[in-house]
Write a protein that holds these residues in place. Structure first.
Motif, PDB file in Angstrom:
ATOM      1  N   SER A  23       0.885  -1.190  -0.022  1.00 31.27           N
ATOM      2  CA  SER A  23      -0.074  -0.064  -0.073  1.00 31.27           C
ATOM      3  C   SER A  23       0.855   1.341  -0.105  1.00 31.27           C
ATOM      4  N   ASN A  27       0.821   4.144  -2.987  1.00 32.43           N
ATOM      5  CA  ASN A  27       0.631   5.514  -2.525  1.00 32.43           C
ATOM      6  C   ASN A  27       1.721   6.379  -2.930  1.00 32.43           C
ATOM      7  N   ASP A  51       1.021   4.188   6.136  1.00 36.35           N
ATOM      8  CA  ASP A  51       1.401   2.860   5.634  1.00 36.35           C
ATOM      9  C   ASP A  51       2.767   2.396   6.064  1.00 36.35           C
TER      10      ASP A  51
END
Length: 71
Positions: A23, A27, A51
């Motif tokens: 993730s 991102n 994250d």
């Protein structure tokens, strides 16, 4: 029995840490995308930081469970 529980917790935390890593990387890519809007990029950068925190938390917990399973 405690060793089995610690081993299972180690696996679970490792999987969650891997998910947070994926993730975070996704991102980061959105945050770098010049075709995305400024708001989208800013949100992605913020999410990547969160994250990273989750990744470290899960990795630390996994290490603790791994060591506990050895004893």
């Amino acid at each position: 029995m405690e060793t089995v529980k610690n081993a299972a917790n180690y696996v679970a935390e490792s999987v969650q840490g891997t998910g947070a890593t994926a993730s975070k990387e996704a991102n980061k890519n959105v945050a770098k995308d010049s075709d995305a809007s400024l708001g989208t990029r800013a949100q992605a950068a913020k999410d990547a930081v969160g994250d990273k925190v989750d990744e470290k938390k899960h990795d630390t917990k996994a290490d603790v469970h791994k060591e506990a399973a050895k004893h």
